[in-house]
Design an enzyme around this catalytic site. Structure first.
Site, PDB file in Angstrom:
ATOM      1  NE  ARG A  59      -3.892   0.785   1.891  1.00  0.00           N
ATOM      2  CZ  ARG A  59      -5.091   0.822   2.382  1.00  0.00           C
ATOM      3  NH1 ARG A  59      -5.297   1.557   3.537  1.00  0.00           N
ATOM      4  NH2 ARG A  59      -6.163   0.213   1.872  1.00  0.00           N
ATOM      5  CG  HIS A  91      -8.333   0.065  -3.101  1.00  0.00           C
ATOM      6  ND1 HIS A  91      -7.617  -0.870  -2.734  1.00  0.00           N
ATOM      7  CD2 HIS A  91      -9.189   0.741  -1.893  1.00  0.00           C
ATOM      8  CE1 HIS A  91      -7.957  -1.115  -1.235  1.00  0.00           C
ATOM      9  NE2 HIS A  91      -8.646  -0.244  -0.824  1.00  0.00           N
ATOM     10  CD  GLN A 106     -12.966  -1.652  -0.772  1.00  0.00           C
ATOM     11  OE1 GLN A 106     -12.296  -1.490   0.104  1.00  0.00           O
ATOM     12  NE2 GLN A 106     -14.554  -2.146  -0.551  1.00  0.00           N
ATOM     13  CG  ASP A 153     -13.712   6.199  -1.390  1.00  0.00           C
ATOM     14  OD1 ASP A 153     -13.550   6.496  -0.196  1.00  0.00           O
ATOM     15  OD2 ASP A 153     -12.254   6.188  -2.204  1.00  0.00           O
ATOM     16  CB  CYS A 209     -14.436   1.379  -0.088  1.00  0.00           C
ATOM     17  SG  CYS A 209     -13.355   2.883  -0.001  1.00  0.00           S
ATOM     18  NE  ARG A 246     -10.449  -5.023   0.343  1.00  0.00           N
ATOM     19  CZ  ARG A 246      -9.676  -4.280   0.822  1.00  0.00           C
ATOM     20  NH1 ARG A 246     -10.412  -3.101   1.373  1.00  0.00           N
ATOM     21  NH2 ARG A 246      -8.520  -4.377   0.617  1.00  0.00           N
TER      22      ARG A 246
HETATM   23  N1  NVA Z   1     -10.027   6.762  -1.868  1.00  0.00           N
HETATM   24  C1  NVA Z   1      -9.499   6.390  -0.484  1.00  0.00           C
HETATM   25  C2  NVA Z   1      -9.884   4.914  -0.162  1.00  0.00           C
HETATM   26  C3  NVA Z   1      -9.283   4.424   1.298  1.00  0.00           C
HETATM   27  C4  NVA Z   1      -9.727   2.939   1.512  1.00  0.00           C
HETATM   28  C5  NVA Z   1      -8.072   6.747  -0.156  1.00  0.00           C
HETATM   29  O1  NVA Z   1      -7.143   6.523  -1.138  1.00  0.00           O
HETATM   30  O2  NVA Z   1      -7.493   7.245   0.878  1.00  0.00           O
HETATM   31  N1   CP Z   2     -11.343  -0.038   2.261  1.00  0.00           N
HETATM   32  C1   CP Z   2      -9.982  -0.099   2.666  1.00  0.00           C
HETATM   33  O1   CP Z   2      -9.246  -0.393   1.915  1.00  0.00           O
HETATM   34  O2   CP Z   2      -9.818   0.355   4.208  1.00  0.00           O
HETATM   35  P1   CP Z   2      -8.580   0.390   4.721  1.00  0.00           P
HETATM   36  O3   CP Z   2      -7.899   1.858   4.411  1.00  0.00           O
HETATM   37  O4   CP Z   2      -8.905   0.405   6.184  1.00  0.00           O
HETATM   38  O5   CP Z   2      -7.621  -0.454   4.459  1.00  0.00           O
END
Ligand code: NVA
Ligand code: CP
Length: 306
Positions: free
Chosen positions: A103, A130, A133, A222, A262, A290
């Site tokens: 990540r 992502h 997800q 989101d 998500c 997930r």
């Molecule tokens: N779009 C959000 C998703 C978090 C799971 C981010 O990248 O912070």
């Molecule tokens: N939806 C998602 O990826 O959540 P986290 O940021 O908690 O991993």
């Protein structure tokens, strides 16, 4: 040959459907008793530069449930903090681990790690995509609807990483995605173009979110400011206000439409407390899936059968 899971776009419709089938099978098996220990003796590394609750815990739990072990790493714990190159890190970690979930910010970094690693590299979220997800969300929708090839989905709000993976999914799996975003916050134009040229799905662009939801099976949204965009949060709160998923917008959708997010959610911003806690919301089924999708993904990638 090792296979990475960096983008939904890298897989065929058959491969994606196979993963969803496998996820349904393993989910049913897990409900009946312990899963076969198909990854006994294997070690999964998780290299996380951004925070996470769901992605980290669901990958770790999936690995343990299949009999494997996990090692969680942050940039600060590793020599990446002192600029050790990604290509060296990838080759070293490949000597210790059986797969790596990453990540991070720049999508190019997961591509680079995948290029140099001899083990599967999985995208656990980048600024661009992502994929885990969205595959988990499609698993949820397949359970609700029985099929997804005729799905009509709406994306309301920011044209962000999750939106990009939804666009990839629509293009590969052949469903219809309605998008409604404020001017200046639409998804990446090159990514859209590629999917429109080569994909089998349909993308529909609506300035008014009410037009985007009126024929759909699912409304997705989101956060308005993703991780790394904290400095823009104030401006975004103003710009995105007309794109809030609230009771009025849900009213404009068909009665059977569900609402997805998500998570984590900012209640009162992109979604109201009433909607996320309401009868249409399936956000915790999404979060649970997930675990099931990623159990299937790890099982297939580590046994090199994808
Ligand atoms: N779009 C959000 C998703 C978090 C799971 C981010 O990248 O912070
Ligand atoms: N939806 C998602 O990826 O959540 P986290 O940021 O908690 O991993």
């Amino acid at each position: 040959m090792k296979r990475d899971f960096l983008s939904i776009w890298d897989f065929t419709r058959d491969q994606l459907e196979h993963l969803l089938d496998q996820a349904r099978t393993l989910k049913a098996q897990a409900a009946a008793g312990p899963l076969p220990r198909s990854l006994d003796g294997k070690v999964l590394g998780l290299l996380f530069v951004k925070p996470s609750t769901r992605t980290r815990v669901s990958f770790e739990a999936a690995m343990y449930r299949l009999g494997g072990q996990c090692l969680f790493l942050t940039t600060q714990d590793t020599q990446l903090a002192r600029q050790e190159p990604l290509r060296d890190t990838a080759r070293v970690l490949s000597r210790y681990l059986d797969a790596l979930v990453v990540r991070t910010y720049a999508h190019q970094d997961v591509v680079e790690l995948g290029r140099w690693a001899s083990i599967p590299v999985i995208n656990g979220l980048t600024d661009l995509l992502h994929p885990c997800q969205v595959m988990s969300d499609l698993l949820t929708l397949s359970e609700i609807r029985g099929r997804i090839d005729d799905l009509k989905a709406a994306w309301i709000g920011d044209g962000n990483n999750v939106a990009h993976s939804w666009i990839h999914a629509a293009g590969r799996l052949g469903f219809t995605l309605y998008l409604s975003c404020p001017a200046g916050y639409w998804p990446d134009a090159r990514l859209i173009h590629k999917v429109q040229q080569e994909g089998s799905g349909t993308l529909v662009f609506c300035d008014d979110p009410r037009d985007a939801v009126k024929a759909v099976d699912v409304i997705n949204t989101d956060v308005w400011a993703s991780m790394g965009q904290e400095a823009e949060a104030e401006t975004r709160r103003r710009v995105f206000q007309p794109f809030q998923v609230n009771a009025e917008l849900v009213q404009a959708a068909p009665a059977h439409a569900v609402v997805m997010h998500c998570l984590p959610a900012h209640r009162g911003e992109e979604i109201t407390d009433q909607v996320i806690e309401g009868p249409r919301s399936v956000v915790f089924d999404q979060a649970e899936n997930r675990l099931h999708f990623q159990t299937a993904l790890l099982d297939r990638l580590l046994q090199r059968t994808l």
